[in-house]
Design an enzyme around this catalytic site. Structure first.
Site, short mmCIF file in Angstrom:
data_model
loop_
_atom_site.label_atom_id
_atom_site.label_comp_id
_atom_site.label_asym_id
_atom_site.label_seq_id
_atom_site.Cartn_x
_atom_site.Cartn_y
_atom_site.Cartn_z
N PRO A 2 0.77 -1.22 0.00
CA PRO A 2 0.00 0.00 0.00
C PRO A 2 0.81 1.28 0.00
CG PRO A 2 0.11 -0.96 2.20
CD PRO A 2 1.16 -1.57 1.37
N GLU A 3 0.66 2.05 -1.04
CA GLU A 3 1.04 3.45 -0.99
C GLU A 3 -0.27 4.23 -0.99
OE1 GLU A 3 4.26 4.39 -3.74
OE2 GLU A 3 4.87 2.31 -3.77
#
Length: 301
Positions: A2-3
DNA sequence: CAAAGTTCCTGCGAGC
DNA sequence: TGCTCGCAGGAACTTT
């Protein structure tokens, strides 16, 4: 996983699945992720309704109707999987063991890493799965965001009023490389390893370039820094769009879907040709602060 | 061997 | 010279 774009995609999925629902039960299958779960987590959640879900940097903030907020970070490998009432029936077996998730098969694992199960009053369930357990699940009070140790030092949101002048101010004395600076969540939030590589490639900046060389002597941003800010926002926005389009049919709010549908220009493309029009360079891989960086030495200066 | 993230520790240089 | 502070770089956490 996750960014910022992936976390935003998860936020939207959870929003659809959770807002307006009330927790009827919460099952913790271990005592901690990166940190111990707060002792009162289960007791606090049961009977509470979800009012809204926000995102700050890569954190999810789940607002409850009594002023508590669930603070959730996905770490490297965290994800949520949603089951409506029918799917719960479909995947639940009568002889559930206490040690294993009821949903292992459905979530693509054997159930060992389904650490938290949230049950709602309409029969739906959200399962938090995180093999590496770098994630975080904490409980705070509304308004505490600004003083919470994990949140207080966070920099500006890239989609807010962040701009090249602001970034220049943060970088004008910095000797560290621009790639490492982009990953520093005190400077700007939401950018991770993949999108840092992509944004630097799009703006033609060498990842090892000293940050302060992108700021003019009068403190104003160079044209390259202007381009970088523009490209950071662009690459994140486009990734949110891709993630959003992969969401439509709910069920799995796995942010990986966002990456899945995305073709990168440089990330993970070592020894492949640079895709910038007319460049003709070859993508290289180097290490910075222990993390892989991908770049084209020909068009990134 | 490497992996999408973050925190903490150590060592070094600047400045008082 | 000696001390403190801040920064920069690296290790650690864990499983596949």
């Amino acid at each position: 996983m996750p960014e910022l774009p992936e976390v935003e995609t998860v936020r939207r999925g959870l929003e659809q699945a959770m807002v307006g629902r009330t927790f009827t039960n919460v099952i913790l299958r271990r005592e901690n992720l990166r940190f111990p779960f707060p002792e009162n987590l289960v007791d606090t959640l049961i009977g509470r309704r979800v009012d809204s879900i926000r995102r700050r940097a890569k954190y999810l903030l789940i607002d409850l109707d009594d002023g508590h907020v669930i603070l959730s970070h996905l770490g490297m490998s965290g994800r949520y999987t949603l089951f409506d009432g029918e799917k719960v029936d479909q995947f639940t077996t009568p002889n559930d063991s206490d040690e294993r998730s009821r949903f292992g098969t459905a979530t693509g694992f054997d159930g060992r890493h389904d650490h938290v199960e949230f049950q709602f009053d309409d029969g739906s369930v959200a399962v938090y799965t995180d093999p590496r357990r770098f994630g975080i699940m904490d409980l705070i009070a509304i308004g505490e965001e600004a003083i919470h140790p994990l949140l207080e030092a966070l920099g500006p949101e890239p989609f807010g009023d962040w701009n090249a002048n602001h970034l220049a101010q943060r970088l004008h004395k910095k000797t560290t490389s621009i790639k490492v600076a982009l990953l520093d969540q005190r400077i700007v939030v939401g950018v991770g390893n993949i999108y840092a590589c992509e944004a630097l490639h799009r703006s033609g900046i060498h990842p090892q370039r000293q940050s302060k060389t992108l700021v003019r002597k009068d403190g104003k941003p160079t044209k390259k820094l202007d381009a970088l800010v523009e490209m950071v926002v662009e690459v994140l926005e486009q990734a949110v769009e891709v993630g959003g389009s992969s969401l439509n049919d709910f069920a799995d709010v796995n942010g990986t879907l966002g990456y899945f549908g995305h073709h990168f220009q440089v990330y993970d493309r070592e020894d492949e040709p640079c895709l910038k029009a007319g460049c003709g360079g070859t993508i290289e891989r180097i290490t910075q602060s222990g993390r892989s960086t991908f770049l084209c030495p020909r068009c990134q200066r």
